[in-house]
Design a protein around this motif. Sequence first.
Motif, PDB file in Angstrom:
ATOM      1  N   LEU A  48       7.030   3.175   5.955  1.00 18.03           N
ATOM      2  CA  LEU A  48       8.278   2.693   5.359  1.00 18.03           C
ATOM      3  C   LEU A  48       8.080   2.408   3.878  1.00 18.03           C
ATOM      4  N   GLY A  49       6.929   1.820   3.529  1.00 21.43           N
ATOM      5  CA  GLY A  49       6.634   1.578   2.126  1.00 21.43           C
ATOM      6  C   GLY A  49       6.541   2.870   1.325  1.00 21.43           C
ATOM      7  N   VAL A  50       5.927   3.893   1.913  1.00 19.69           N
ATOM      8  CA  VAL A  50       5.849   5.202   1.245  1.00 19.69           C
ATOM      9  C   VAL A  50       7.248   5.770   1.034  1.00 19.69           C
ATOM     10  N   ALA A  51       8.082   5.692   2.065  1.00 14.88           N
ATOM     11  CA  ALA A  51       9.444   6.222   1.971  1.00 14.88           C
ATOM     12  C   ALA A  51      10.238   5.504   0.880  1.00 14.88           C
ATOM     13  N   VAL A  52      10.121   4.192   0.824  1.00 12.62           N
ATOM     14  CA  VAL A  52      10.814   3.426  -0.221  1.00 12.62           C
ATOM     15  C   VAL A  52      10.280   3.807  -1.595  1.00 12.62           C
ATOM     16  N   GLY A  53       8.945   3.951  -1.683  1.00 14.11           N
ATOM     17  CA  GLY A  53       8.337   4.331  -2.948  1.00 14.11           C
ATOM     18  C   GLY A  53       8.799   5.696  -3.432  1.00 14.11           C
ATOM     19  N   LEU A  54       8.931   6.642  -2.509  1.00 14.11           N
ATOM     20  CA  LEU A  54       9.427   7.969  -2.883  1.00 14.11           C
ATOM     21  C   LEU A  54      10.883   7.903  -3.332  1.00 14.11           C
ATOM     22  N   GLY A  55      11.640   6.976  -2.732  1.00 20.26           N
ATOM     23  CA  GLY A  55      13.042   6.836  -3.103  1.00 20.26           C
ATOM     24  C   GLY A  55      13.229   6.296  -4.508  1.00 20.26           C
ATOM     25  N   VAL A  56      12.269   5.485  -4.973  1.00 23.40           N
ATOM     26  CA  VAL A  56      12.373   4.896  -6.322  1.00 23.40           C
ATOM     27  C   VAL A  56      11.279   5.452  -7.226  1.00 23.40           C
ATOM     28  N   GLN A  57      10.818   6.649  -6.898  1.00 29.11           N
ATOM     29  CA  GLN A  57       9.667   7.246  -7.588  1.00 29.11           C
ATOM     30  C   GLN A  57       9.896   7.405  -9.080  1.00 29.11           C
ATOM     31  N   THR A  58      11.128   7.686  -9.482  1.00 29.56           N
ATOM     32  CA  THR A  58      11.410   7.950 -10.891  1.00 29.56           C
ATOM     33  C   THR A  58      11.580   6.665 -11.703  1.00 29.56           C
ATOM     34  N   ILE A  88       0.832  -1.198   0.000  1.00 31.19           N
ATOM     35  CA  ILE A  88       0.000   0.000   0.000  1.00 31.19           C
ATOM     36  C   ILE A  88       0.871   1.254   0.000  1.00 31.19           C
ATOM     37  N   GLY A  89       1.909   1.237   0.847  1.00 33.31           N
ATOM     38  CA  GLY A  89       2.810   2.387   0.920  1.00 33.31           C
ATOM     39  C   GLY A  89       3.518   2.648  -0.392  1.00 33.31           C
ATOM     40  N   LEU A  90       4.002   1.597  -1.037  1.00 31.46           N
ATOM     41  CA  LEU A  90       4.675   1.744  -2.329  1.00 31.46           C
ATOM     42  C   LEU A  90       3.741   2.346  -3.369  1.00 31.46           C
ATOM     43  N   THR A  91       2.509   1.861  -3.387  1.00 33.07           N
ATOM     44  CA  THR A  91       1.535   2.355  -4.363  1.00 33.07           C
ATOM     45  C   THR A  91       1.194   3.819  -4.113  1.00 33.07           C
ATOM     46  N   LEU A  92       0.993   4.173  -2.854  1.00 33.28           N
ATOM     47  CA  LEU A  92       0.630   5.554  -2.516  1.00 33.28           C
ATOM     48  C   LEU A  92       1.715   6.531  -2.950  1.00 33.28           C
TER      49      LEU A  92
END
Length: 335
Positions: free
Chosen positions: A253-263, A195-199
């Motif tokens: 944590l999932g959101v943070a990881v997702g923002l780190g690989v956002q591009t 969920i965090g990665l998707t958000l």
Amino acid sequence: MSDSNCGSGGGATTYAQLRIASIFIILIGSTSGALFPVLANRTSWLHVPKAVFDFAKYFGSGVIIATAFIHLLSPAMSELSSPCLSPAWQEYPYALALALLSIFSIFIVELVAFRWGTAKLAALGMRHDTHGHGLGAHAAHGPEGVMTGGDSNSEKIKEDLESAHDHEHPDLAATGQIIGVFILECGVLLHSMLIGLTLAVDPDFKILFVVIIFHQTFEGLGVGTRLAHLQLPSKYNYVAICGALLYGITTPLGVAVGLGVQTTYNPNSTTASIVSGVLDSLSAGILLYTGLVELLAHEFIFNKEMINGSNRHVAYAISCMLFGCGIMALLGRWA
């Protein structure tokens, strides 16, 4: 679907500041939902009525069951039948098969653990309650020791058995409960991370963000009430608190990881669809088993409080469960 959508291109980069703020907002909501029941049940200065705990417990059971069907199994079926995947993925319902595999795997693990605990108790001259939920107060059942010797047993044997019960049986029961909670947390944490990665990369961020705040808080309430009702020796008190904190940090944590690989991370890519679909399927199986067997069956069918209780009490408990299930199912309309 176009190649750009199925490729490895990055996700949405709009609302950058709000996406960063979502890490802390969701952290507060998730942690509060999971930690409050645990602290309220363990501290004297938080006087929470039993009726509130009962509501949260049954409400949480409904939340967990709805999460398995609406928020895990349904998305998994969509992800593993995505047009981005090769035609071979369309020839078999892999999501359902993986969920089935997960259910039986959890069943076998718990059966082996329970038989091991039973053998340990038998060596101490005790037996367990087959259903293990005499009070219906915790999520994972553990063996309940009962003396099997007759009145002719000597005082020495009785004292030895009581001593064994005081020192060995609590650890065995605690192990059974911890295994059950670990199973529940595995399913929830995998889901929360995805969920965090998707958000972090979803273009419809605002709507999804609001829904996830409620989603994670309600789900945290369900997990937290189960952790709060664990009946563990005092030396294991940290387990419930650690479980609540672990749940609270997973989605942020999932959101943070997702923002780190956002591009570079595209949730619609072939690889992401396969990974998400497989993990969602396995998590769905875990929560289905936990929700229907550990929670629903043991709280209502094998619970003496429900069997002998008034119709009003049973109706209230079912209403709370259906309310939690309905709210979580409704949130599936947007996320």
